[in-house]
Design an enzyme around this catalytic site. Sequence first.
Site, PDB file in Angstrom:
ATOM      1  N   ALA A  82       0.924  -1.117  -0.038  1.00 10.93           N
ATOM      2  CA  ALA A  82      -0.048   0.010   0.113  1.00 10.93           C
ATOM      3  C   ALA A  82       0.795   1.345  -0.101  1.00 10.93           C
ATOM      4  O   ALA A  82       1.563   1.360   0.712  1.00 10.93           O
ATOM      5  CB  ALA A  82      -1.158   0.055   1.251  1.00 10.93           C
ATOM      6  N   LYS A  83       0.737   2.190  -1.065  1.00 12.24           N
ATOM      7  CA  LYS A  83       1.411   3.567  -1.131  1.00 12.24           C
ATOM      8  C   LYS A  83       0.538   4.530  -0.116  1.00 12.24           C
ATOM      9  O   LYS A  83      -0.605   4.835  -0.503  1.00 12.24           O
ATOM     10  CB  LYS A  83       1.431   3.914  -2.318  1.00 12.24           C
ATOM     11  CG  LYS A  83       2.636   3.064  -3.208  1.00 12.24           C
ATOM     12  CD  LYS A  83       2.744   3.819  -4.711  1.00 12.24           C
ATOM     13  CE  LYS A  83       3.641   5.137  -4.592  1.00 12.24           C
ATOM     14  NZ  LYS A  83       3.821   5.539  -6.140  1.00 12.24           N
ATOM     15  N   ILE A  84       1.402   5.136   0.754  1.00 15.23           N
ATOM     16  CA  ILE A  84       0.638   6.019   1.805  1.00 15.23           C
ATOM     17  C   ILE A  84       1.258   7.478   1.382  1.00 15.23           C
ATOM     18  O   ILE A  84       2.637   7.538   1.483  1.00 15.23           O
ATOM     19  CB  ILE A  84       0.741   5.632   3.028  1.00 15.23           C
ATOM     20  CG1 ILE A  84       0.155   4.239   3.471  1.00 15.23           C
ATOM     21  CG2 ILE A  84       0.163   6.571   4.051  1.00 15.23           C
ATOM     22  CD1 ILE A  84      -1.587   3.831   3.021  1.00 15.23           C
TER      23      ILE A  84
END
Length: 226
Positions: A82-84
């Site tokens: 997941a890119k945050i």
Amino acid sequence: MKFFLDTANVDEIRQAVAWGVLDGVTTNPTLASKEGRSFREMIEDIASIVDGPVSAETVSLDVEGMMAEARAVTSWAPNVVAKIPMTGHGLTAVRRLADEGVPTNVTLVFSATQGLMAAKAGATFVSPFVGRLDDISVDGMQVVRDLAEIFTIYGYEAEIIASSMRHPLHIIEAAKAGANIATLPFKVLEQMVRHPLTDAGIERFLSDWTKVPGYATAFQVGGPKR
């Protein structure tokens, strides 16, 4: 050093896999918008082609939204990350996701302080955007150097993804600066493969090969030796 392809195009990814040099893929909403496919279908397809990590971006700006989207994308395949975004809410989400064992890639990092905070919060990957800093006359590679030194001193496990790579020289500089990974567009990967002297050398060798007696049948299995 590992190479990630910064793309959502499956054809580009398949070509890089065929070359035997691809370790992962990063995507973002801009790249996804060019493909004309559902986001989930695209990520699942990419994850089935690539053995390494595939980053899929969250788009919510609040903690609960980021966490819900992160849990969703990482459920689509075991190698999805997941890119945050690097924000206060992003750090809170990263910390909680790390406690749940959800891998994260903190994106839009533009300073060593931001990268340090991301690593401290428990990010799996930290992505300093080198090219975008260069675009505003700031030495983007210095952020990579600083993070590599800091992570080594303090033993942070987060891997540095040198991002926003503009040209092959960026890749060499990132490798020398201590980045664990460079994520690059396919066109830059193509530029790394080619060299005009290689092309000229092949052309010369093929021309000279036609002067070798029996060249046309030289590689036939079981053919004559003379």
